[in-house]
Design an enzyme around this catalytic site. Structure first.
Site, PDB file in Angstrom:
ATOM      1  N   GLU A  46       0.835  -1.209   0.000  1.00  0.00           N
ATOM      2  CA  GLU A  46       0.000   0.000   0.000  1.00  0.00           C
ATOM      3  C   GLU A  46       0.866   1.254   0.000  1.00  0.00           C
ATOM      4  O   GLU A  46       2.108   1.193   0.082  1.00  0.00           O
ATOM      5  CB  GLU A  46      -0.946  -0.053   1.198  1.00  0.00           C
ATOM      6  CG  GLU A  46      -1.891  -1.257   1.080  1.00  0.00           C
ATOM      7  CD  GLU A  46      -2.923  -1.354   2.180  1.00  0.00           C
ATOM      8  OE1 GLU A  46      -2.787  -0.666   3.216  1.00  0.00           O
ATOM      9  OE2 GLU A  46      -3.877  -2.133   2.006  1.00  0.00           O
ATOM     10  N   GLU A  57      -1.525 -10.030  -6.222  1.00  0.00           N
ATOM     11  CA  GLU A  57      -1.465 -10.726  -7.510  1.00  0.00           C
ATOM     12  C   GLU A  57      -0.634  -9.928  -8.509  1.00  0.00           C
ATOM     13  O   GLU A  57       0.122 -10.501  -9.309  1.00  0.00           O
ATOM     14  CB  GLU A  57      -2.880 -10.913  -8.084  1.00  0.00           C
ATOM     15  CG  GLU A  57      -3.807 -11.742  -7.197  1.00  0.00           C
ATOM     16  CD  GLU A  57      -4.593 -10.893  -6.201  1.00  0.00           C
ATOM     17  OE1 GLU A  57      -4.061  -9.899  -5.679  1.00  0.00           O
ATOM     18  OE2 GLU A  57      -5.757 -11.247  -5.943  1.00  0.00           O
ATOM     19  N   CYS A  91      -7.441  -7.597 -10.791  1.00  0.00           N
ATOM     20  CA  CYS A  91      -6.509  -8.735 -10.722  1.00  0.00           C
ATOM     21  C   CYS A  91      -7.026  -9.924 -11.524  1.00  0.00           C
ATOM     22  O   CYS A  91      -6.236 -10.693 -12.073  1.00  0.00           O
ATOM     23  CB  CYS A  91      -6.200  -9.104  -9.285  1.00  0.00           C
ATOM     24  SG  CYS A  91      -5.058  -7.914  -8.536  1.00  0.00           S
TER      25      CYS A  91
HETATM   26  N1  THU Z   1      -5.945  -6.737  -2.264  1.00  0.00           N
HETATM   27  C1  THU Z   1      -5.078  -7.578  -2.901  1.00  0.00           C
HETATM   28  O1  THU Z   1      -3.862  -7.539  -2.664  1.00  0.00           O
HETATM   29  N2  THU Z   1      -5.603  -8.436  -3.812  1.00  0.00           N
HETATM   30  C2  THU Z   1      -6.932  -8.534  -4.113  1.00  0.00           C
HETATM   31  O2  THU Z   1      -7.294  -9.204  -5.070  1.00  0.00           O
HETATM   32  C3  THU Z   1      -7.907  -7.855  -3.259  1.00  0.00           C
HETATM   33  C4  THU Z   1      -7.374  -6.702  -2.503  1.00  0.00           C
HETATM   34  C5  THU Z   1      -5.398  -5.761  -1.316  1.00  0.00           C
HETATM   35  C6  THU Z   1      -5.410  -4.357  -1.831  1.00  0.00           C
HETATM   36  C7  THU Z   1      -5.375  -3.562  -0.547  1.00  0.00           C
HETATM   37  O3  THU Z   1      -4.022  -3.387  -0.158  1.00  0.00           O
HETATM   38  C8  THU Z   1      -6.073  -4.464   0.470  1.00  0.00           C
HETATM   39  O4  THU Z   1      -6.117  -5.760  -0.120  1.00  0.00           O
HETATM   40  C9  THU Z   1      -7.479  -4.028   0.823  1.00  0.00           C
HETATM   41  O5  THU Z   1      -8.236  -3.818  -0.317  1.00  0.00           O
END
Ligand code: THU
Length: 136
Positions: A46, A57, A91
């Site tokens: 993030e 992903e 993703c």
């Molecule tokens: N997130 C992922 O890494 N992959 C996904 O397919 C769903 C969401 C992460 C993005 C963000 O850092 C956190 O989960 C909350 O949305």
């Protein structure tokens, strides 16, 4: 779950432990197995400027391509706090780019811990993809 799938989930779990998710506090790990049997992982990263954050992903796919591989045989996705953790819409599109009909997308059932497996076509029906641009 067989040993090979367990190894893939274990790799996704280890990646999720490394996630940088101080804003959502929702750590995600992804592990790709390629046709050459390599396991390549990613975690969400993030950013204080929220839209600049990246999904697990996306990280795994970027690492896969940087290693010279462009095919996903299977991918396991886990959340540290909550499962199943299905891939977000963007993703699904990213996974589709490097998939074929045999590609398996695994998430983990939150109650039983068992794998739940889908084809990418089930997760992203009628996808727009490389073929639409004349690339096979
Ligand atoms: N997130 C992922 O890494 N992959 C996904 O397919 C769903 C969401 C992460 C993005 C963000 O850092 C956190 O989960 C909350 O949305």
């Amino acid at each position: 779950m067989d040993a090979s799938l367990k190894a893939l989930f274990d790799a996704a779990d280890r990646a999720a432990q490394k996630a940088y998710a101080p804003y959502s506090n929702f750590s995600v790990g992804a592990a790709i197995r390629t046709p050459s049997a390599h396991i390549i992982t990613g975690c969400n990263v993030e950013n204080a400027a929220y839209p600049a954050g990246t999904c697990a992903e996306a990280g795994a796919i970027a690492a896969m391509v940087a290693q010279g591989e462009t095919k996903i045989s299977e991918i396991a996705i886990v959340g540290l706090k909550s499962n199943p953790c299905y891939p977000c819409g963007a993703c699904r599109q990213r996974i589709f780019e490097f998939s074929d009909a045999a590609t398996r997308v695994h998430v983990r059932d939150g109650a039983t811990g068992e794998a739940v497996t889908h084809s990418i076509d089930a997760l992203l029906p009628h996808a727009f993809g490389p073929r639409d641009l004349g690339i096979d």
